[in-house]
Design an enzyme around this catalytic site. Sequence first.
Site, short mmCIF file in Angstrom:
data_model
loop_
_atom_site.label_atom_id
_atom_site.label_comp_id
_atom_site.label_asym_id
_atom_site.label_seq_id
_atom_site.Cartn_x
_atom_site.Cartn_y
_atom_site.Cartn_z
N HIS A 17 0.87 -1.18 0.00
CA HIS A 17 0.00 0.00 0.00
C HIS A 17 0.90 1.23 0.00
CE1 HIS A 17 -3.38 2.58 0.69
NE2 HIS A 17 -2.91 3.00 1.83
N TYR A 18 0.69 2.11 -0.95
CA TYR A 18 1.54 3.29 -1.10
C TYR A 18 0.96 4.55 -0.47
CZ TYR A 18 4.33 0.49 -4.24
OH TYR A 18 5.14 -0.48 -4.76
N GLY A 19 0.01 4.40 0.42
CA GLY A 19 -0.56 5.55 1.11
C GLY A 19 -1.80 6.05 0.41
N LYS B 114 -2.78 8.93 -4.94
CA LYS B 114 -1.75 9.80 -5.51
C LYS B 114 -1.99 9.93 -7.01
CE LYS B 114 1.94 8.45 -2.36
NZ LYS B 114 3.33 8.10 -2.26
N HIS C 143 8.01 6.81 -6.39
CA HIS C 143 8.30 5.38 -6.44
C HIS C 143 8.95 4.91 -7.74
CE1 HIS C 143 5.90 5.28 -2.81
NE2 HIS C 143 4.89 5.83 -3.46
#
Length: 155
Positions: free
Chosen positions: A6-8, A11, A20
């Site tokens: 999970h990248y937050g 975005k 990333h």
Amino acid sequence: EQVYVHYGPAKSGAEFLLDHGFVPSSIQTNTAEILLEIDTTDRFYEDKLDILELQQIGTSQIFDVSSRDEPDPQMLQFLRLVKLSDTDAFLLESIFRTDVWDFMAEPVSAINERAVVEYITELCQSLLDDMVDIDIDTTTTTTTKVFVFFQSAIQ
């Protein structure tokens, strides 16, 4: 067993690329963020500042630009105020102070609209030119990806 990453919070594609090094295939549009500001040397800076303060808006705003979507109406409204000058400057008079922000939601004049288009075009071109000179520690491929991504977002 499958592992999930999970990248937050959500975005934009540009944020994924910068943070990333890739853009997930689930992101369908090319977007980039641009910073717009009122020039402090603008002879009407104080008047424009008053108008923005009445609306509780700062003199610097960040907007997304996209290759697929219409321009953000709030971005156009902000830019119309930023580029307000010459014969249109009468709208900055105190008598219009509480209404002028609403006036900026629609085209003010052909001169003002042309100034907005020229400003955003020059700004985007400048940002693209600057991206070629970015020194990213990783690889030139990443620099190229960032440049191509941003360029597709504004075309």
